[in-house]
Write a protein that holds these residues in place. Structure first.
Motif, PDB file in Angstrom:
ATOM      1  N   GLY A 152       0.814  -1.210   0.000  1.00 48.89           N
ATOM      2  CA  GLY A 152       0.000   0.000   0.000  1.00 48.89           C
ATOM      3  C   GLY A 152       0.848   1.260   0.000  1.00 48.89           C
ATOM      4  O   GLY A 152       0.608   2.195  -0.776  1.00 48.89           O
ATOM      5  N   TRP A 153       1.856   1.297   0.868  1.00 46.17           N
ATOM      6  CA  TRP A 153       2.703   2.480   0.967  1.00 46.17           C
ATOM      7  C   TRP A 153       3.567   2.680  -0.279  1.00 46.17           C
ATOM      8  O   TRP A 153       3.634   3.789  -0.830  1.00 46.17           O
ATOM      9  CB  TRP A 153       3.612   2.374   2.198  1.00 46.17           C
ATOM     10  CG  TRP A 153       2.938   2.612   3.510  1.00 46.17           C
ATOM     11  CD1 TRP A 153       2.737   1.713   4.512  1.00 46.17           C
ATOM     12  CD2 TRP A 153       2.370   3.849   3.976  1.00 46.17           C
ATOM     13  NE1 TRP A 153       2.081   2.299   5.564  1.00 46.17           N
ATOM     14  CE2 TRP A 153       1.843   3.615   5.264  1.00 46.17           C
ATOM     15  CE3 TRP A 153       2.253   5.128   3.419  1.00 46.17           C
ATOM     16  CZ2 TRP A 153       1.219   4.607   6.013  1.00 46.17           C
ATOM     17  CZ3 TRP A 153       1.620   6.128   4.168  1.00 46.17           C
ATOM     18  CH2 TRP A 153       1.118   5.858   5.444  1.00 46.17           C
ATOM     19  N   PHE A 154       4.219   1.624  -0.732  1.00 44.72           N
ATOM     20  CA  PHE A 154       5.142   1.785  -1.863  1.00 44.72           C
ATOM     21  C   PHE A 154       4.415   1.973  -3.191  1.00 44.72           C
ATOM     22  O   PHE A 154       4.896   2.700  -4.065  1.00 44.72           O
ATOM     23  CB  PHE A 154       6.128   0.613  -1.919  1.00 44.72           C
ATOM     24  CG  PHE A 154       7.257   0.758  -0.933  1.00 44.72           C
ATOM     25  CD1 PHE A 154       8.400   1.475  -1.250  1.00 44.72           C
ATOM     26  CD2 PHE A 154       7.143   0.222   0.337  1.00 44.72           C
ATOM     27  CE1 PHE A 154       9.418   1.647  -0.330  1.00 44.72           C
ATOM     28  CE2 PHE A 154       8.166   0.380   1.274  1.00 44.72           C
ATOM     29  CZ  PHE A 154       9.302   1.093   0.932  1.00 44.72           C
ATOM     30  N   ASN A 155       3.270   1.377  -3.343  1.00 49.52           N
ATOM     31  CA  ASN A 155       2.486   1.633  -4.546  1.00 49.52           C
ATOM     32  C   ASN A 155       1.982   3.070  -4.582  1.00 49.52           C
ATOM     33  O   ASN A 155       1.717   3.622  -5.652  1.00 49.52           O
ATOM     34  CB  ASN A 155       1.317   0.655  -4.650  1.00 49.52           C
ATOM     35  CG  ASN A 155       1.760  -0.748  -5.049  1.00 49.52           C
ATOM     36  OD1 ASN A 155       2.797  -0.925  -5.681  1.00 49.52           O
ATOM     37  ND2 ASN A 155       0.976  -1.752  -4.678  1.00 49.52           N
ATOM     38  N   ALA A 203      10.447  -8.128   5.261  1.00 48.16           N
ATOM     39  CA  ALA A 203      10.009  -6.785   4.868  1.00 48.16           C
ATOM     40  C   ALA A 203      10.837  -6.263   3.701  1.00 48.16           C
ATOM     41  O   ALA A 203      10.299  -5.689   2.739  1.00 48.16           O
ATOM     42  CB  ALA A 203      10.112  -5.828   6.062  1.00 48.16           C
ATOM     43  N   LEU A 204      12.135  -6.463   3.761  1.00 45.00           N
ATOM     44  CA  LEU A 204      13.013  -6.014   2.674  1.00 45.00           C
ATOM     45  C   LEU A 204      12.717  -6.757   1.382  1.00 45.00           C
ATOM     46  O   LEU A 204      12.762  -6.173   0.291  1.00 45.00           O
ATOM     47  CB  LEU A 204      14.474  -6.196   3.079  1.00 45.00           C
ATOM     48  CG  LEU A 204      14.987  -5.200   4.127  1.00 45.00           C
ATOM     49  CD1 LEU A 204      16.342  -5.646   4.676  1.00 45.00           C
ATOM     50  CD2 LEU A 204      15.098  -3.803   3.531  1.00 45.00           C
ATOM     51  N   ASP A 205      12.407  -8.046   1.478  1.00 43.64           N
ATOM     52  CA  ASP A 205      12.051  -8.823   0.287  1.00 43.64           C
ATOM     53  C   ASP A 205      10.759  -8.301  -0.331  1.00 43.64           C
ATOM     54  O   ASP A 205      10.644  -8.187  -1.566  1.00 43.64           O
ATOM     55  CB  ASP A 205      11.890 -10.305   0.647  1.00 43.64           C
ATOM     56  CG  ASP A 205      13.219 -10.997   0.918  1.00 43.64           C
ATOM     57  OD1 ASP A 205      14.268 -10.441   0.523  1.00 43.64           O
ATOM     58  OD2 ASP A 205      13.205 -12.087   1.530  1.00 43.64           O
ATOM     59  N   ILE A 206       9.786  -7.975   0.520  1.00 47.03           N
ATOM     60  CA  ILE A 206       8.519  -7.436   0.021  1.00 47.03           C
ATOM     61  C   ILE A 206       8.749  -6.091  -0.668  1.00 47.03           C
ATOM     62  O   ILE A 206       8.246  -5.847  -1.769  1.00 47.03           O
ATOM     63  CB  ILE A 206       7.504  -7.281   1.170  1.00 47.03           C
ATOM     64  CG1 ILE A 206       7.105  -8.647   1.724  1.00 47.03           C
ATOM     65  CG2 ILE A 206       6.255  -6.515   0.697  1.00 47.03           C
ATOM     66  CD1 ILE A 206       6.328  -8.584   3.032  1.00 47.03           C
ATOM     67  N   ILE A 207       9.511  -5.224  -0.015  1.00 47.71           N
ATOM     68  CA  ILE A 207       9.787  -3.903  -0.580  1.00 47.71           C
ATOM     69  C   ILE A 207      10.493  -4.026  -1.924  1.00 47.71           C
ATOM     70  O   ILE A 207      10.166  -3.328  -2.900  1.00 47.71           O
ATOM     71  CB  ILE A 207      10.642  -3.078   0.402  1.00 47.71           C
ATOM     72  CG1 ILE A 207       9.826  -2.726   1.647  1.00 47.71           C
ATOM     73  CG2 ILE A 207      11.162  -1.798  -0.271  1.00 47.71           C
ATOM     74  CD1 ILE A 207      10.641  -2.147   2.797  1.00 47.71           C
ATOM     75  N   LYS A 208      11.462  -4.916  -1.994  1.00 50.47           N
ATOM     76  CA  LYS A 208      12.206  -5.118  -3.243  1.00 50.47           C
ATOM     77  C   LYS A 208      11.285  -5.576  -4.366  1.00 50.47           C
ATOM     78  O   LYS A 208      11.391  -5.099  -5.499  1.00 50.47           O
ATOM     79  CB  LYS A 208      13.324  -6.144  -3.020  1.00 50.47           C
ATOM     80  CG  LYS A 208      14.231  -6.333  -4.221  1.00 50.47           C
ATOM     81  CD  LYS A 208      15.357  -7.306  -3.899  1.00 50.47           C
ATOM     82  CE  LYS A 208      16.292  -7.488  -5.097  1.00 50.47           C
ATOM     83  NZ  LYS A 208      17.383  -8.430  -4.761  1.00 50.47           N
ATOM     84  N   SER A 209      10.374  -6.467  -4.041  1.00 53.43           N
ATOM     85  CA  SER A 209       9.461  -6.985  -5.075  1.00 53.43           C
ATOM     86  C   SER A 209       8.473  -5.918  -5.539  1.00 53.43           C
ATOM     87  O   SER A 209       8.135  -5.850  -6.729  1.00 53.43           O
ATOM     88  CB  SER A 209       8.698  -8.203  -4.538  1.00 53.43           C
ATOM     89  OG  SER A 209       7.805  -7.852  -3.492  1.00 53.43           O
ATOM     90  N   VAL A 210       8.019  -5.073  -4.618  1.00 49.91           N
ATOM     91  CA  VAL A 210       7.064  -4.017  -4.973  1.00 49.91           C
ATOM     92  C   VAL A 210       7.732  -2.953  -5.834  1.00 49.91           C
ATOM     93  O   VAL A 210       7.111  -2.411  -6.760  1.00 49.91           O
ATOM     94  CB  VAL A 210       6.462  -3.368  -3.713  1.00 49.91           C
ATOM     95  CG1 VAL A 210       5.543  -2.214  -4.085  1.00 49.91           C
ATOM     96  CG2 VAL A 210       5.707  -4.390  -2.894  1.00 49.91           C
ATOM     97  N   LYS A 211       8.994  -2.662  -5.566  1.00 48.18           N
ATOM     98  CA  LYS A 211       9.685  -1.594  -6.281  1.00 48.18           C
ATOM     99  C   LYS A 211      10.136  -1.985  -7.683  1.00 48.18           C
ATOM    100  O   LYS A 211      10.546  -1.137  -8.468  1.00 48.18           O
ATOM    101  CB  LYS A 211      10.909  -1.139  -5.459  1.00 48.18           C
ATOM    102  CG  LYS A 211      10.533  -0.433  -4.170  1.00 48.18           C
ATOM    103  CD  LYS A 211      11.731  -0.158  -3.307  1.00 48.18           C
ATOM    104  CE  LYS A 211      12.641   0.890  -3.899  1.00 48.18           C
ATOM    105  NZ  LYS A 211      13.753   1.229  -2.971  1.00 48.18           N
ATOM    106  N   LYS A 212      10.079  -3.290  -8.016  1.00 53.17           N
ATOM    107  CA  LYS A 212      10.488  -3.722  -9.362  1.00 53.17           C
ATOM    108  C   LYS A 212       9.538  -3.203 -10.416  1.00 53.17           C
ATOM    109  O   LYS A 212       8.338  -3.156 -10.229  1.00 53.17           O
ATOM    110  CB  LYS A 212      10.536  -5.266  -9.409  1.00 53.17           C
ATOM    111  CG  LYS A 212      11.761  -5.857  -8.730  1.00 53.17           C
ATOM    112  CD  LYS A 212      11.789  -7.357  -8.908  1.00 53.17           C
ATOM    113  CE  LYS A 212      13.038  -7.961  -8.284  1.00 53.17           C
ATOM    114  NZ  LYS A 212      13.070  -9.442  -8.441  1.00 53.17           N
TER     115      LYS A 212
END
Length: 222
Positions: free
Chosen positions: A177-180, A213-222
């Motif tokens: 939600g935040w990164f999108n 959390a870092l894995d999730i963030i990395k996947s969202v930012k791709k």
């Protein structure tokens, strides 16, 4: 003095997307927590200076990190005035985070080219912070505003970099939600730095949650 430039700090914030934050008065316990988030992959940590003699604890922790974890970027949060900011910078703080926008803190941090992130809650405050040289603004309390606020800000101001703190948890739904919505990074405290039923830090869970959390963030930012 700071071991990393403000540009280096901003780059690590952007690249990793996560700033764990916590406070404990016990130096040895604090070392263990830092090790846990470091093993989980975090490369920044905000020490929230909320207790008596917090500067002494931070000073000892930073000495430890410089020796044992030299690529860990240590900063200080909950800083409320320029004198406190100067004290922590003298102890090697690489970034300063504040709960509100304070011009006196901006001046002393800019003088030493140390990244500072003020707590802002309106577009007017965000614009003022950027006029004062802020690279990444802190949206606080993030849970009150939510990702929708970030998305609305990024419309007219796509250049604004935002770090919500408060209302952030290490779940896929929350982080997506935040990164999108367009945040640059997130600050995460008690939702990440977990304690067990006995009130002790659950170091294995902290390490695991940090990594996830870092894995999730990395996947969202791709």
């Amino acid at each position: 003095m700071a071991n990393f430039t403000r540009i280096e700090v901003a780059t690590v914030m952007k690249d990793t997307g996560l700033v764990p934050l916590f406070y404990d008065a016990d130096i040895e316990i604090s070392k263990q927590v830092i090790q846990a988030v470091y093993k989980g992959g975090a490369r920044l940590l905000e020490f929230t200076a909320r207790g008596d003699f917090a500067h002494e604890v931070f000073g000892e922790l930073n000495k430890y990190v410089l020796k044992e974890l030299p690529d860990m970027v240590m900063g200080v949060g909950s800083v409320t005035d320029a004198a406190s900011a100067s004290r922590f910078m003298a102890l090697g703080a690489n970034f300063i985070v504040t709960p509100v926008l304070r011009e006196d803190i901006a001046v002393v941090c800019n003088r030493r080219k140390v990244l500072w992130s003020p707590g802002c809650g309106s577009l007017t405050e965000i614009c003022k912070a950027e006029e004062l040289g802020c690279e990444i603004v802190k949206l606080f309390p993030g849970g009150i505003y939510g990702p929708g606020f970030v998305k609305a800000i990024k419309g007219p101001q796509p250049w604004t970099s935002i770090m919500p703190t408060g209302g952030v948890s290490p779940t896929k739904e929350n982080l997506e939600g935040w990164f999108n919505a367009g945040v640059t990074c997130v600050g995460m405290g008690s939702k990440l730095i977990a304690k067990n039923a006995e009130g002790s830090y659950d170091l294995e869970k902290i390490e695991s949650d940090t990594r996830n959390a870092l894995d999730i963030i990395k996947s969202v930012k791709k």
